[in-house]
Design a protein around this motif. Structure first.
Motif: not given
Length: 64
Positions: A1-25
């Motif tokens: 179950m802890s793996v799901i939380y870790m993957l969810l956290t990583i995927s949200i962080c990656v999504a936020v980074v991509f969104f930030f880069v998109f806004i900057l571009s």
């Protein structure tokens, strides 16, 4: 179950980074269209409103 939380956290962080880069571009003009204005005169599907037509006719009458 802890793996799901870790993957969810990583995927949200990656999504936020991509969104930030998109806004900057977008703000830096990366997605501005530089091609269409140069070929716009080749297309004849622009609508002429009566107001523009009247202005053109007035200019033509003044030039006579």
């Amino acid at each position: 179950m802890s793996v799901i939380y870790m993957l969810l956290t990583i995927s949200i962080c990656v999504a936020v980074v991509f969104f930030f880069v998109f806004i900057l571009s977008v703000k830096s003009g990366q997605y501005d269209d530089a091609y269409t204005p140069s070929v716009r005169m080749l297309f004849e599907d622009e609508l002429v409103t009566p107001k523009e037509n009247k202005t053109t006719n007035d200019k033509l009458e003044l030039n006579k």
